[in-house]
Design a protein around this motif. Sequence first.
Motif, PDB file in Angstrom:
ATOM      1  N   SER A  85       0.846  -1.123   0.006  1.00 31.07           N
ATOM      2  CA  SER A  85      -0.082  -0.050   0.005  1.00 31.07           C
ATOM      3  C   SER A  85       0.825   1.333   0.011  1.00 31.07           C
ATOM      4  N   GLU A  86       1.889   1.104   1.034  1.00 38.14           N
ATOM      5  CA  GLU A  86       2.796   2.564   1.007  1.00 38.14           C
ATOM      6  C   GLU A  86       3.620   2.725  -0.265  1.00 38.14           C
ATOM      7  N   ALA A  87       4.160   1.477  -0.724  1.00 45.09           N
ATOM      8  CA  ALA A  87       4.842   1.664  -1.941  1.00 45.09           C
ATOM      9  C   ALA A  87       4.065   1.943  -3.280  1.00 45.09           C
ATOM     10  N   VAL A  88       2.762   1.729  -3.278  1.00 45.52           N
ATOM     11  CA  VAL A  88       2.196   2.283  -4.343  1.00 45.52           C
ATOM     12  C   VAL A  88       1.886   3.673  -4.024  1.00 45.52           C
ATOM     13  N   LEU A  89       1.497   3.997  -3.003  1.00 41.59           N
ATOM     14  CA  LEU A  89       1.079   5.379  -2.586  1.00 41.59           C
ATOM     15  C   LEU A  89       2.221   6.321  -3.043  1.00 41.59           C
ATOM     16  N   HIS A  90       3.298   5.992  -2.798  1.00 40.30           N
ATOM     17  CA  HIS A  90       4.392   6.856  -2.711  1.00 40.30           C
ATOM     18  C   HIS A  90       5.260   6.782  -4.346  1.00 40.30           C
ATOM     19  N   ASP A  91       4.475   5.908  -5.174  1.00 37.39           N
ATOM     20  CA  ASP A  91       5.103   5.820  -6.418  1.00 37.39           C
ATOM     21  C   ASP A  91       6.655   5.493  -6.584  1.00 37.39           C
ATOM     22  N   ARG A 107      -3.384  -5.643  -7.177  1.00 33.43           N
ATOM     23  CA  ARG A 107      -4.742  -5.714  -6.311  1.00 33.43           C
ATOM     24  C   ARG A 107      -4.670  -4.250  -5.507  1.00 33.43           C
ATOM     25  N   GLU A 108      -3.673  -4.088  -4.942  1.00 34.16           N
ATOM     26  CA  GLU A 108      -3.529  -2.665  -4.297  1.00 34.16           C
ATOM     27  C   GLU A 108      -3.547  -1.574  -5.373  1.00 34.16           C
ATOM     28  N   ALA A 109      -2.956  -1.652  -6.504  1.00 31.47           N
ATOM     29  CA  ALA A 109      -2.804  -0.452  -7.439  1.00 31.47           C
ATOM     30  C   ALA A 109      -4.333  -0.334  -7.890  1.00 31.47           C
ATOM     31  N   GLN A 112      -6.128   1.541  -5.293  1.00 33.46           N
ATOM     32  CA  GLN A 112      -5.726   3.013  -5.258  1.00 33.46           C
ATOM     33  C   GLN A 112      -5.977   3.830  -6.470  1.00 33.46           C
ATOM     34  N   ALA A 113      -6.443   3.085  -7.487  1.00 32.77           N
ATOM     35  CA  ALA A 113      -6.734   3.688  -8.624  1.00 32.77           C
ATOM     36  C   ALA A 113      -5.613   4.233  -9.303  1.00 32.77           C
ATOM     37  N   LYS A 114      -4.354   3.534  -9.213  1.00 30.90           N
ATOM     38  CA  LYS A 114      -3.005   4.127  -9.652  1.00 30.90           C
ATOM     39  C   LYS A 114      -2.292   2.857 -10.278  1.00 30.90           C
ATOM     40  N   ASN A 115      -1.330   3.104 -11.154  1.00 36.52           N
ATOM     41  CA  ASN A 115      -0.550   2.130 -11.860  1.00 36.52           C
ATOM     42  C   ASN A 115       0.668   2.157 -10.967  1.00 36.52           C
ATOM     43  N   VAL A 116       1.296   1.064 -10.872  1.00 32.81           N
ATOM     44  CA  VAL A 116       2.699   0.831 -10.026  1.00 32.81           C
ATOM     45  C   VAL A 116       3.562   0.252 -10.988  1.00 32.81           C
ATOM     46  N   THR A 117       4.835   0.991 -11.078  1.00 31.34           N
ATOM     47  CA  THR A 117       5.821   0.518 -11.899  1.00 31.34           C
ATOM     48  C   THR A 117       6.683  -0.617 -11.175  1.00 31.34           C
ATOM     49  N   VAL A 118       6.903  -1.603 -11.869  1.00 28.15           N
ATOM     50  CA  VAL A 118       7.646  -2.552 -11.251  1.00 28.15           C
ATOM     51  C   VAL A 118       8.730  -3.246 -12.237  1.00 28.15           C
ATOM     52  N   HIS A 119       9.703  -3.837 -11.507  1.00 29.01           N
ATOM     53  CA  HIS A 119      10.829  -4.349 -12.267  1.00 29.01           C
ATOM     54  C   HIS A 119      11.023  -5.944 -11.726  1.00 29.01           C
ATOM     55  N   LEU A 120      11.020  -6.709 -12.871  1.00 25.62           N
ATOM     56  CA  LEU A 120      11.036  -8.250 -12.473  1.00 25.62           C
ATOM     57  C   LEU A 120      12.417  -8.596 -12.397  1.00 25.62           C
ATOM     58  N   LYS A 121      12.753  -9.349 -10.852  1.00 22.25           N
ATOM     59  CA  LYS A 121      13.951  -9.697 -10.985  1.00 22.25           C
ATOM     60  C   LYS A 121      14.071 -11.135 -11.211  1.00 22.25           C
ATOM     61  N   ILE A 122      15.267 -11.406 -11.785  1.00 17.32           N
ATOM     62  CA  ILE A 122      15.742 -12.695 -12.415  1.00 17.32           C
ATOM     63  C   ILE A 122      16.700 -13.231 -11.295  1.00 17.32           C
ATOM     64  N   ASP A 123      16.773 -14.363 -11.047  1.00 20.72           N
ATOM     65  CA  ASP A 123      17.783 -14.984 -10.226  1.00 20.72           C
ATOM     66  C   ASP A 123      18.670 -15.630 -11.165  1.00 20.72           C
ATOM     67  N   THR A 124      19.802 -15.222 -11.376  1.00 21.84           N
ATOM     68  CA  THR A 124      20.731 -15.896 -12.205  1.00 21.84           C
ATOM     69  C   THR A 124      21.838 -16.570 -11.314  1.00 21.84           C
ATOM     70  N   LEU A 149      -0.262  -2.858 -13.616  1.00 20.95           N
ATOM     71  CA  LEU A 149       1.164  -3.160 -13.429  1.00 20.95           C
ATOM     72  C   LEU A 149       1.928  -2.688 -14.624  1.00 20.95           C
ATOM     73  N   ASN A 150       2.954  -1.788 -14.389  1.00 25.54           N
ATOM     74  CA  ASN A 150       3.629  -1.173 -15.491  1.00 25.54           C
ATOM     75  C   ASN A 150       4.874  -2.028 -15.463  1.00 25.54           C
ATOM     76  N   TRP A 151       5.280  -2.881 -16.264  1.00 30.06           N
ATOM     77  CA  TRP A 151       6.475  -3.733 -16.426  1.00 30.06           C
ATOM     78  C   TRP A 151       7.606  -2.953 -16.963  1.00 30.06           C
ATOM     79  N   GLU A 152       8.285  -1.894 -16.244  1.00 29.85           N
ATOM     80  CA  GLU A 152       9.266  -0.976 -16.866  1.00 29.85           C
ATOM     81  C   GLU A 152      10.470  -1.561 -17.249  1.00 29.85           C
TER      82      GLU A 152
END
Length: 364
Positions: A85-91, A107-109, A112-124, A149-152
Amino acid sequence: MAEVDLTAFQDNVQTLKNMAHSRLFMAVIKTNAYGHGVAEIGRAAVEAGADRLGVSTVEEGTRLREEGIRVPIHLLSSIMPNQASEAVLHDLIVPVSSENMADTLSREAVRQAKNVTVHLKIDTGLHRFGINPGQAAVFCRACYDLPRLNWEGVYTHFSNADEGDWLTTKQQFSRFMKTISYFSQKGCHFPIRHAGASTIAIERQDMHLDMVRPGIALFGYPPERRQRQMVSLRPVLTLRSRVLHVRDLSPDTPVGYGDAYVTSDYETIAVVPIGLGDGYPRGLAREGEMLIHGQRASPTGAISLDQTMINVTHISNVKPGDEVVIIGRQGNDVISARETANWINGNVDDVLASLTERVPRIYK
């Protein structure tokens, strides 16, 4: 008192940014900016041209937002579901390492009716966070089209780069690039690819991709000795104190808790008000040194919570109020954070990031 040289820090940002063969530059200022102060260092990094900031926790990201910093802020460690919730709230830009986290953020985005930018982490190969490359197809089907979800971006972190193990690092880099290619074939696209922390930023331009994210190097310390010939950086922090008390002791006098030290002759002991509560580790009682009157003096006896006693028998006219340098230069000598780390068989991060909040930071 910790004196933080913001000019030196910004010069380091510029030096590393000029070395970058990437379109974006992230200044990693996690763990309270490695002990230097996340808010002040965050502002200085942006002023010096950092495109983005990287932090460890939602609390650090929120603090930067409250300080008015508007550039993209990445969380580099996984978060708990109740922090979404806080992560989405504060962009804040959130790392995703599981289907559960992707679903939670979505679900949280939506809530809050917001988009949340996310980065996918790969375990190499570090095996800390990130999805296994073998799960790429399943993950893509389950998560890529979740609402809001904005998969940036997509990223990884290498396990053996600092050690100069290029065979392992190249294998991990290849695994990362093959996974990205597979995602692309399945219609899952990530505009920003990144894998390079301080060592990669300094040594491997071929792995810079779209963004580099140096951390400890920004504060004047390349991760490994071999890199000192590759880049010129300036230490940012000087740690000072002052003599609080001086005692002249007779032979065979026990000093400190547990009689950890017993004088062998007439000796002069100075009390310095820095200890475990400030982040000055007990291990320095064995090999550590401080500078006073331009000369080195060693801790004597056990380091306590609030004070350290140093043997100044060989230094003339030590008196209360005299400056003591724990990290930095005094006269013709200098004690670096790297030398301090060597005394405790650790690394620079152990020394700088351990400085607690009660140590006043002075910015210049």
